[in-house]
Motif scaffolding. Structure first.
Motif, PDB file in Angstrom:
ATOM      1  N   LEU A   1     -21.172  52.611  20.448  1.00 13.36           N
ATOM      2  CA  LEU A   1     -20.781  51.240  20.468  1.00 13.36           C
ATOM      3  C   LEU A   1     -20.308  50.995  18.924  1.00 13.36           C
ATOM      4  O   LEU A   1     -19.447  50.296  18.742  1.00 13.36           O
ATOM      5  N   ASN A   2     -21.031  51.569  17.802  1.00 13.73           N
ATOM      6  CA  ASN A   2     -20.663  51.257  16.591  1.00 13.73           C
ATOM      7  C   ASN A   2     -19.230  51.977  16.507  1.00 13.73           C
ATOM      8  O   ASN A   2     -18.568  51.235  15.597  1.00 13.73           O
ATOM      9  N   ARG A   3     -18.940  52.896  16.790  1.00 10.76           N
ATOM     10  CA  ARG A   3     -17.736  53.659  16.729  1.00 10.76           C
ATOM     11  C   ARG A   3     -16.545  52.723  17.302  1.00 10.76           C
ATOM     12  O   ARG A   3     -15.240  52.534  16.764  1.00 10.76           O
ATOM     13  N   ILE A   4     -16.634  52.063  18.448  1.00 10.30           N
ATOM     14  CA  ILE A   4     -15.740  50.977  18.987  1.00 10.30           C
ATOM     15  C   ILE A   4     -15.585  49.855  18.104  1.00 10.30           C
ATOM     16  O   ILE A   4     -14.594  49.526  17.771  1.00 10.30           O
ATOM     17  N   HIS A   5     -16.716  49.301  17.643  1.00 15.47           N
ATOM     18  CA  HIS A   5     -16.706  48.027  16.613  1.00 15.47           C
ATOM     19  C   HIS A   5     -15.939  48.371  15.423  1.00 15.47           C
ATOM     20  O   HIS A   5     -15.413  47.385  14.794  1.00 15.47           O
ATOM     21  N   ALA A   6     -16.031  49.653  15.039  1.00 14.45           N
ATOM     22  CA  ALA A   6     -15.696  49.992  13.417  1.00 14.45           C
ATOM     23  C   ALA A   6     -14.091  49.706  13.321  1.00 14.45           C
ATOM     24  O   ALA A   6     -13.710  49.691  12.120  1.00 14.45           O
TER      25      ALA A   6
ATOM     26  N   SER B   1     -34.376  56.956  21.869  1.00 11.94           N
ATOM     27  CA  SER B   1     -34.308  58.117  22.544  1.00 11.94           C
ATOM     28  C   SER B   1     -32.866  58.637  22.043  1.00 11.94           C
ATOM     29  O   SER B   1     -31.948  57.884  21.707  1.00 11.94           O
ATOM     30  N   GLU B   2     -32.594  59.987  22.202  1.00 11.01           N
ATOM     31  CA  GLU B   2     -31.335  60.555  22.078  1.00 11.01           C
ATOM     32  C   GLU B   2     -30.210  60.050  22.928  1.00 11.01           C
ATOM     33  O   GLU B   2     -29.093  59.540  22.355  1.00 11.01           O
ATOM     34  N   ARG B   3     -30.515  59.445  24.084  1.00 17.92           N
ATOM     35  CA  ARG B   3     -29.582  58.835  24.825  1.00 17.92           C
ATOM     36  C   ARG B   3     -29.213  57.493  24.317  1.00 17.92           C
ATOM     37  O   ARG B   3     -27.970  57.078  24.239  1.00 17.92           O
ATOM     38  N   GLY B   4     -30.295  56.772  23.990  1.00 19.65           N
ATOM     39  CA  GLY B   4     -29.922  55.497  23.333  1.00 19.65           C
ATOM     40  C   GLY B   4     -29.146  55.628  22.120  1.00 19.65           C
ATOM     41  O   GLY B   4     -28.358  54.784  21.797  1.00 19.65           O
ATOM     42  N   ARG B   5     -29.598  56.569  21.211  1.00 22.62           N
ATOM     43  CA  ARG B   5     -28.903  56.630  20.030  1.00 22.62           C
ATOM     44  C   ARG B   5     -27.439  57.069  19.964  1.00 22.62           C
ATOM     45  O   ARG B   5     -26.622  56.756  19.283  1.00 22.62           O
ATOM     46  N   ALA B   6     -27.216  57.869  20.950  1.00 19.12           N
ATOM     47  CA  ALA B   6     -25.791  58.224  21.406  1.00 19.12           C
ATOM     48  C   ALA B   6     -25.086  57.107  21.792  1.00 19.12           C
ATOM     49  O   ALA B   6     -23.724  56.855  21.392  1.00 19.12           O
TER      50      ALA B   6
ATOM     51  N   ALA C   1     -30.793  46.666  14.381  1.00 18.43           N
ATOM     52  CA  ALA C   1     -31.130  47.846  13.363  1.00 18.43           C
ATOM     53  C   ALA C   1     -30.012  48.940  13.543  1.00 18.43           C
ATOM     54  O   ALA C   1     -29.547  49.531  12.612  1.00 18.43           O
ATOM     55  N   LEU C   2     -30.179  49.407  14.790  1.00 18.38           N
ATOM     56  CA  LEU C   2     -29.124  50.376  15.165  1.00 18.38           C
ATOM     57  C   LEU C   2     -27.845  50.120  14.874  1.00 18.38           C
ATOM     58  O   LEU C   2     -26.961  51.253  14.490  1.00 18.38           O
ATOM     59  N   MET C   3     -27.355  48.956  15.015  1.00 20.14           N
ATOM     60  CA  MET C   3     -26.061  48.576  14.767  1.00 20.14           C
ATOM     61  C   MET C   3     -25.648  48.390  13.078  1.00 20.14           C
ATOM     62  O   MET C   3     -24.368  48.079  12.976  1.00 20.14           O
ATOM     63  N   GLY C   4     -26.710  48.162  12.550  1.00 17.24           N
ATOM     64  CA  GLY C   4     -26.451  47.894  11.071  1.00 17.24           C
ATOM     65  C   GLY C   4     -26.384  46.325  10.858  1.00 17.24           C
ATOM     66  O   GLY C   4     -25.745  45.946   9.946  1.00 17.24           O
ATOM     67  N   ILE C   5     -26.656  45.502  11.698  1.00 19.57           N
ATOM     68  CA  ILE C   5     -26.723  43.864  11.678  1.00 19.57           C
ATOM     69  C   ILE C   5     -27.710  43.486  10.740  1.00 19.57           C
ATOM     70  O   ILE C   5     -28.728  43.614  11.377  1.00 19.57           O
ATOM     71  N   ALA C   6     -27.466  42.989   9.691  1.00 14.65           N
ATOM     72  CA  ALA C   6     -28.493  42.394   8.900  1.00 14.65           C
ATOM     73  C   ALA C   6     -29.084  40.988   9.042  1.00 14.65           C
ATOM     74  O   ALA C   6     -28.430  40.178  10.117  1.00 14.65           O
ATOM     75  N   ASP C   7     -30.278  40.716   8.863  1.00 16.15           N
ATOM     76  CA  ASP C   7     -30.871  39.317   8.960  1.00 16.15           C
ATOM     77  C   ASP C   7     -31.080  39.078  10.544  1.00 16.15           C
ATOM     78  O   ASP C   7     -30.997  37.872  10.786  1.00 16.15           O
ATOM     79  N   ALA C   8     -31.237  39.834  11.514  1.00 18.56           N
ATOM     80  CA  ALA C   8     -31.291  39.359  12.813  1.00 18.56           C
ATOM     81  C   ALA C   8     -32.717  38.826  13.034  1.00 18.56           C
ATOM     82  O   ALA C   8     -33.656  39.481  12.508  1.00 18.56           O
TER      83      ALA C   8
END
Length: 294
Positions: free
Chosen positions: A97-102, A87-92, A151-158
């Motif tokens: 979350l990715n911005r924090i970890h970057a 959903s848009e809420r989930g993707r936001a 997948a949303l966080m770009g973590i490979a091979d989960a």
């Protein structure tokens, strides 16, 4: 609705298609308290890996803002799943979350391990201390939520299966658990947060109770001695099993009363940008991996 009505419905569902609905029932209706405790247990396992705890120790987030750091993690999980991960809420929430970890250079091995703790931790807690164990479809749904989040966080091979996550977690801990002073500092700060939820007179007992629930390899990695007296571990286990027996006798949670997070840090509500360190608000948001391909 009977006590096992949702379980019967879940067993008829297809977890590949319905994993998010099953996940909402697990976290908001069937096991809201147990799922939250399982997430807390997952936090502590992360600290047994020195590379992870050293990063957390450097940020001083738990030492300075422990309750907020705990609440933010829980609320980000809620934001991701409340309307669906896609959903848009989930993707936001995923972009935030990715911005924090970057800001940090975090190896994929550590990302996969932390993800595994959030999948396996609640599963093992519920199977041991829940009012009933999880069924096969519920375990599959937890694993598929983890895979989609990866997948949303770009973590490979989960992994896509609970067995895959359990193997990942157990293998990583066997190789990476080791004592480091940073492990103890971050764990000690977290225990202070958990104990602060109780009246002051009960806080020492609450901390000892929590420690009694940890396995010996984790206690060693965190720099804590085995629980004393030895029967304290048995008492803690039997107390939680007694709670499970009582909850089993209670009526199911009504559909209109989900068990939602009650963050102590935000008594008047929150916005997505409130979650995480203040500096994260000023970093650019990037597209999710799937959005890069559009």
């Amino acid at each position: 609705m009977g006590r096992y009505a949702r379980l019967r419905e879940i067993r008829r569902m297809d977890p590949e298609r319905d994993f998010e609905q099953i996940f909402r029932w697990i976290t908001q209706y069937e096991f809201p308290w147990d799922y939250a405790r399982g997430v807390s247990a997952a936090f502590l396992r992360d600290y047994g890996v020195p590379r992870i705890s050293q990063l957390l120790d450097r940020t001083q987030e738990f030492e300075r803002h422990g309750q907020k750091r705990y609440d933010d993690t829980v609320l980000l999980g809620h934001e991701l799943s409340a309307d669906g991960l896609d959903s848009e809420r989930g993707r936001a929430a995923a972009r935030h979350l990715n911005r924090i970890h970057a800001k940090y250079r975090i190896p994929d091995d550590d990302f996969r391990y932390v993800l595994a703790t959030t999948v396996v931790g609640p599963k093992r807690w519920i199977d041991r201390y829940g009012w009933r164990p999880l069924c096969a479809n519920e375990k599959a749904a937890l694993a598929l939520v983890g895979h989609r989040l990866a997948a949303l966080m770009g973590i490979a091979d989960a992994p896509r299966t609970m067995a895959g996550y359990e193997k990942l977690l157990d293998d990583h801990e066997a190789a990476a658990f080791a004592y480091h002073p940073a492990n103890h500092r971050v764990a000690d700060a977290t225990f202070r947060v958990l104990a602060s939820w109780y009246p002051a007179v009960l806080r020492p007992a609450a901390a000892r109770f929590s420690l009694a629930l940890l396995d010996d390899p984790l206690l060693h990695a965190l720099g804590f001695p085995p629980p004393q007296p030895p029967w304290l571990r048995t008492l803690a286990h039997r107390t939680l099993r007694a709670r499970a027996a009582l909850v089993r006798l209670l009526p199911p949670r009504p559909e209109g009363r989900p068990g939602l997070p009650r963050p102590r840090s935000y008594p008047f509500g929150y916005a997505l940008d409130d979650l995480g360190p203040a500096w994260a608000q000023h970093r650019p948001l990037r597209p999710l991996p799937s959005e890069d391909d559009r």
